[in-house]
Design a protein around this motif. Structure first.
Motif, PDB file in Angstrom:
ATOM      1  N   PRO A  17     -11.717 -29.059 -64.460  1.00 46.77           N
ATOM      2  CA  PRO A  17     -11.905 -27.789 -65.187  1.00 46.77           C
ATOM      3  C   PRO A  17     -10.999 -27.696 -66.402  1.00 46.77           C
ATOM      4  CG  PRO A  17     -10.660 -27.449 -63.168  1.00 46.77           C
ATOM      5  CD  PRO A  17     -11.166 -28.853 -63.117  1.00 46.77           C
ATOM      6  N   ILE A  18     -11.532 -27.092 -67.439  1.00 41.43           N
ATOM      7  CA  ILE A  18     -10.770 -26.917 -68.678  1.00 41.43           C
ATOM      8  C   ILE A  18      -9.681 -25.881 -68.451  1.00 41.43           C
ATOM      9  CG2 ILE A  18     -10.909 -26.199 -71.087  1.00 41.43           C
ATOM     10  CD1 ILE A  18     -13.759 -27.184 -71.124  1.00 41.43           C
ATOM     11  N   ASN A  19      -8.496 -26.206 -68.878  1.00 41.09           N
ATOM     12  CA  ASN A  19      -7.384 -25.282 -68.715  1.00 41.09           C
ATOM     13  C   ASN A  19      -7.641 -24.018 -69.524  1.00 41.09           C
ATOM     14  OD1 ASN A  19      -4.926 -24.135 -68.149  1.00 41.09           O
ATOM     15  ND2 ASN A  19      -3.811 -25.313 -69.695  1.00 41.09           N
ATOM     16  N   SER A  20      -7.570 -22.866 -68.885  1.00 39.90           N
ATOM     17  CA  SER A  20      -7.820 -21.583 -69.545  1.00 39.90           C
ATOM     18  C   SER A  20      -6.554 -20.761 -69.663  1.00 39.90           C
ATOM     19  CB  SER A  20      -8.885 -20.787 -68.767  1.00 39.90           C
ATOM     20  OG  SER A  20      -8.437 -20.549 -67.434  1.00 39.90           O
ATOM     21  N   ILE A  21      -5.416 -21.363 -69.411  1.00 37.58           N
ATOM     22  CA  ILE A  21      -4.142 -20.650 -69.477  1.00 37.58           C
ATOM     23  C   ILE A  21      -3.185 -21.453 -70.351  1.00 37.58           C
ATOM     24  CG2 ILE A  21      -2.205 -19.727 -68.143  1.00 37.58           C
ATOM     25  CD1 ILE A  21      -4.042 -19.517 -65.762  1.00 37.58           C
ATOM     26  N   GLY A  22      -2.436 -20.756 -71.194  1.00 37.32           N
ATOM     27  CA  GLY A  22      -1.436 -21.416 -72.011  1.00 37.32           C
ATOM     28  C   GLY A  22      -1.840 -21.517 -73.464  1.00 37.32           C
ATOM     29  N   TRP A  23      -0.930 -22.073 -74.260  1.00 38.11           N
ATOM     30  CA  TRP A  23      -1.159 -22.106 -75.698  1.00 38.11           C
ATOM     31  C   TRP A  23      -2.232 -23.112 -76.093  1.00 38.11           C
ATOM     32  CZ3 TRP A  23      -0.093 -26.642 -78.370  1.00 38.11           C
ATOM     33  CH2 TRP A  23       0.661 -27.602 -77.692  1.00 38.11           C
ATOM     34  N   LEU A  24      -2.406 -24.191 -75.312  1.00 44.50           N
ATOM     35  CA  LEU A  24      -3.488 -25.130 -75.617  1.00 44.50           C
ATOM     36  C   LEU A  24      -4.856 -24.476 -75.452  1.00 44.50           C
ATOM     37  CD1 LEU A  24      -2.199 -28.459 -74.023  1.00 44.50           C
ATOM     38  CD2 LEU A  24      -2.441 -27.916 -76.453  1.00 44.50           C
ATOM     39  N   ALA A  25      -4.987 -23.674 -74.407  1.00 43.03           N
ATOM     40  CA  ALA A  25      -6.253 -22.970 -74.197  1.00 43.03           C
ATOM     41  C   ALA A  25      -6.502 -21.949 -75.296  1.00 43.03           C
ATOM     42  CB  ALA A  25      -6.236 -22.287 -72.827  1.00 43.03           C
ATOM     43  N   TRP A  26      -5.433 -21.284 -75.750  1.00 44.26           N
ATOM     44  CA  TRP A  26      -5.585 -20.306 -76.834  1.00 44.26           C
ATOM     45  C   TRP A  26      -6.041 -20.993 -78.110  1.00 44.26           C
ATOM     46  CZ3 TRP A  26      -3.796 -19.504 -81.706  1.00 44.26           C
ATOM     47  CH2 TRP A  26      -3.966 -18.218 -82.243  1.00 44.26           C
ATOM     48  N   ILE A  27      -5.448 -22.163 -78.413  1.00 43.26           N
ATOM     49  CA  ILE A  27      -5.845 -22.900 -79.613  1.00 43.26           C
ATOM     50  C   ILE A  27      -7.285 -23.366 -79.509  1.00 43.26           C
ATOM     51  CG2 ILE A  27      -5.429 -25.036 -80.895  1.00 43.26           C
ATOM     52  CD1 ILE A  27      -2.470 -24.687 -80.339  1.00 43.26           C
TER      53      ILE A  27
END
Length: 375
Positions: A17-27
């Protein structure tokens, strides 16, 4: 059933699953969430690379700040000449009167320091007695400002308001316009929604007249035509006339912002307070108006920010606000040709005040958002 006959279900391979938490997900979501966002992001970083590094080199790395005349800047034209701002700082902040009278410069410094001492605690959540601090800021501080900056009391010499300028004049015009226009605008908004035809008609006429007139015209009228309505011998200087015009203009916009909040209040609030036997002023001050002001905070602060920026229009009547003072200083014989530094300095000061008002209004709006907190 034998062991060999047991059927095993094979689960197909899947991507993690694609990470949906953190700054990478925000970017990933905000900058590269779609083809359009990706193109805009790439274009933004390209423009950032194209313009920001040269600006940093010019404004910081190669900037000139030493010396006391333009010879240093003329010798090194690869960077900004902040020496100009350093030498003319008193003039840009406090105007010609206090810049030419260094022994009196403590007066504007004192009122600005006092303003900061009153405003900063209001932003801190843990500060006690904020209501009293706000009352002091809105009532006592203007009296102290006039007594110290204008003078005439306690042995303080009277200053020439015609030589006020820079940030001091911009701050004075905006602060007076905000403090006086807010209560006047609230009364106009209540009058426009009044059930008394005469009061409602007068309020509508006032609001529509001042909202339909450009501020430049109002300032010109306040400077040239206002003295004609007073008896001979009664005179107001240009600063007071500008304050009157700005207050009348700003109160009309504040009234419309408050009226929007009043219209957003459910009629049941008014009917319930009437059922409890509350009179008009009591239910308005205790029930209706607090909710309306809470709703109107973004609109009211937006008009205040616009007012702070519009104070630069007073240059049409000969007053040297922050922007005009920066322009005049950069076009003097000593510093001719350094307009960019003056405009950047003035723009930075405007941004600090406008951003501060915007940030505080958002924080106040979140604090008063009782509906969200109750969820």
């Amino acid at each position: 059933m034998s062991e060999n006959s047991t059927n095993f279900i094979k689960i197909p391979d899947r991507e993690p699953p694609i990470n949906s938490i953190g700054w990478l997900a925000w970017i990933r979501h905000n900058l590269f969430g779609s083809t359009t966002n990706t193109l805009i992001t790439v274009l933004f970083f390209y423009l950032f690379y194209l313009y920001i590094p040269p600006f940093i080199d010019w404004a910081i790395l190669n900037a000139n700040i030493s010396g006391s005349d333009r010879s240093v800047c003329d010798a090194n034209k690869a960077g900004a000449c902040w020496t100009f701002i350093k030498v003319r700082l008193d003039q840009l902040l406090f105007g010609l009167y206090f810049a030419t009278n260094p022994e009196e410069i403590w007066r504007p410094i004192f009122v600005f320091a006092l303003f900061g001492m009153l405003v900063v605690p209001l932003v801190i959540d843990s500060t006690p007695h904020k209501k009293w601090l706000l009352m002091i800021l809105l009532t006592i501080y203007p009296v102290i400002f006039i007594a110290v900056v204008y003078g005439g009391v306690f042995g303080i010499p009277v200053s020439d308001t015609g030589q006020w300028g820079g940030l001091l004049l911009t701050f004075a015009l905006a602060f007076v316009g905000i403090v006086l226009a807010l209560p006047l605008g609230i009364l106009l908004a209540l009058g426009r929604r009044s059930e008394m035809p005469i009061v409602r008609a007068l309020s509508i006429t006032y609001i529509e007249f001042w909202r339909g007139t450009p501020l430049i015209t109002i300032l010109f009228m306040a400077s040239v035509m206002l003295p004609l309505f007073f008896p001979s011998g009664v005179e107001f200087d240009k600063v007071v006339r500008a304050m009157i015009g700005i207050t009348l203009f700003q109160s009309a916009y504040t009234a419309e912002a408050v009226r929007g909040g009043l219209q957003a209040i459910d009629k049941g609030q008014n009917e319930a307070s009437m059922a409890l036997g509350m009179g008009y002023w009591r239910r308005t001050m205790l029930i209706i108006l607090p909710q309306a002001l809470k709703i109107s905070i973004p609109s009211i602060v937006n008009t205040f920010i616009a007012l702070f920026k519009d104070t630069s229009l007073v240059s049409i009547i000969g007053l040297l606000d922050l922007l005009k003072m920066s322009q005049n200083a950069s076009r003097s014989l000593d510093w001719n040709g350094y307009d960019i530094e003056g405009y950047l300095f003035a723009g930075f000061i405007f941004w600090i005040f406008c951003f501060g008002m915007s940030s505080y209004s958002q924080k106040l709006e979140q604090k008063l958002d009782t509906d969200r907190r109750s969820e």
